[in-house]
Design a protein around this motif. Structure first.
Motif: not given
Ligand SMILES: [Zn+2]
Length: 341
Positions: A175-176, A194, A196, A198, A201
């Motif tokens: 996913g990343h 995202c 996370c 990012f 991604d």
């Molecule tokens: Zn991500």
């Protein structure tokens, strides 16, 4: 039916439910249906371990397997956890209770059951199951990648039948991985973000969260008056998009086409990275009506740039029995560990 051979047990620990299965030494599952019980993870590790023991005992009772026949146990849980099953110090959605921080989940279950326990995260376990289900006896000679579209984008990378875990357990965090956004986004469409941290991604597009946070806000603006704009919240609307897609709604199809492009671009990276024999797609988007599943899979394939030599033998498949895939993959990992010993 074999009555005296050894077996392994697979335990899938989820946010709400545990799911258990039994696999015999020949690689045959002794459980055909989903055997679920409450996971009680929100009540902390002590309660959750006992809930897993109940799930373990329940599946033995149902299959009539004596405890002496068990050689090993496979456990899978949602991330983030280390390759050895130690829950992240930062906790997570599933492991919010403070007792979970840095908790050695695998070690604790091993001690409680007095049996060797092998750990995988749920995406890796499902990827392992998909791999063995497709390749059967050839699995130890084959490579595959699985992208499973859920709340986030999970999955795993399998090489010669083994999960690639990496040094810290973060390999296969598909996913990343950043993917090219040029030609995926519409002119003027904001760069998707995202959780996370990012931008751009794979998960920022190919996940339920991506639909809610990034795709729907844009596409509802392009389709003013769409019924989904009347939904109570974007979170509720996001869950309804698939049903619209199955019915051919143009906005929903635009959303899923972007997801298919994202997965295809991710697979293109894999094609140049590990060059797998098979690409699996899992999750709600393919647990759908057949025509829609096939449309989505064809779009993924269309957006995966393969060399002629790669395209000849490659397989694009759906992760089968996704509800049971975690427990089954966990059991396969335990079986492989017994064979390796
Ligand atoms: Zn991500």
């Amino acid at each position: 039916m074999q009555t005296d051979g050894w077996v392994v047990v697979g335990l899938d620990n989820g946010g709400n439910k545990n799911n258990a299965t039994v696999l015999d030494a020949s690689g045959r599952f002794l459980v055909d249906e989903l055997i679920e019980s409450p996971s009680r993870v929100t009540e902390g590790p002590d309660v959750a371990i006992e809930a897993l023991v109940l799930s373990f005992e329940d599946v033995l009772r149902r299959t009539g397997i004596a405890r002496e026949r068990i050689r090993g146990v496979g456990l899978d849980t949602p991330g983030p956890a280390s390759a050895e099953g130690v829950v992240s110090a930062r906790g997570s959605t599933n492991f919010a209770h403070p007792g979970w921080r840095n908790y050695d989940f695998r070690g604790a279950l091993e001690k409680r059951l007095a049996l060797p326990v092998v750990y995988n995260n749920d995406g890796n376990a499902a990827a392992l199951y998909a791999h063995y289900q497709l390749f059967g006896p050839l699995a130890p000679q084959r490579a595959s990648i699985s992208a499973i579209i859920g709340t986030g984008l999970g999955g795993g990378v399998i090489e010669k039948g083994q999960v690639i875990k990496g040094a810290a357990g973060f390999a296969g965090e598909l996913g990343h991985v950043h993917i090219p956004m040029h030609g995926l986004l519409e002119p003027g469409q904001p760069l998707p973000h995202c959780n996370c941290g990012f931008d751009g991604d794979a998960e920022s597009v190919a996940s339920l969260t991506g639909i809610e946070k990034n795709l729907l806000p844009y596409w509802l603006g392009r389709y003013p008056g769409h019924e989904l704009a009347k939904a109570e919240s974007l979170a509720k609307a996001a869950k309804l998009v698939r049903a619209y897609g199955e019915n051919g709604d143009p906005m929903a199809l635009a959303v899923f086409e972007q997801q298919a492009k994202a997965v295809g671009r991710l697979f293109t990276i894999a094609a140049n990275f590990t060059d797998p024999d098979a690409y699996f797609v899992g999750g709600g988007v393919v647990e759908a009506e057949r025509h829609f599943r096939e449309w989505f899979l064809a779009k993924v394939r269309e957006n995966t740039a393969l060399k002629e030599e790669q395209a000849r033998a490659v397989r694009f498949e759906v992760v089968p029995h996704l509800d049971m895939a975690g427990a089954r993959g966990a059991a396969i990992a335990a079986l492989e560990r017994v064979h390796a010993r």
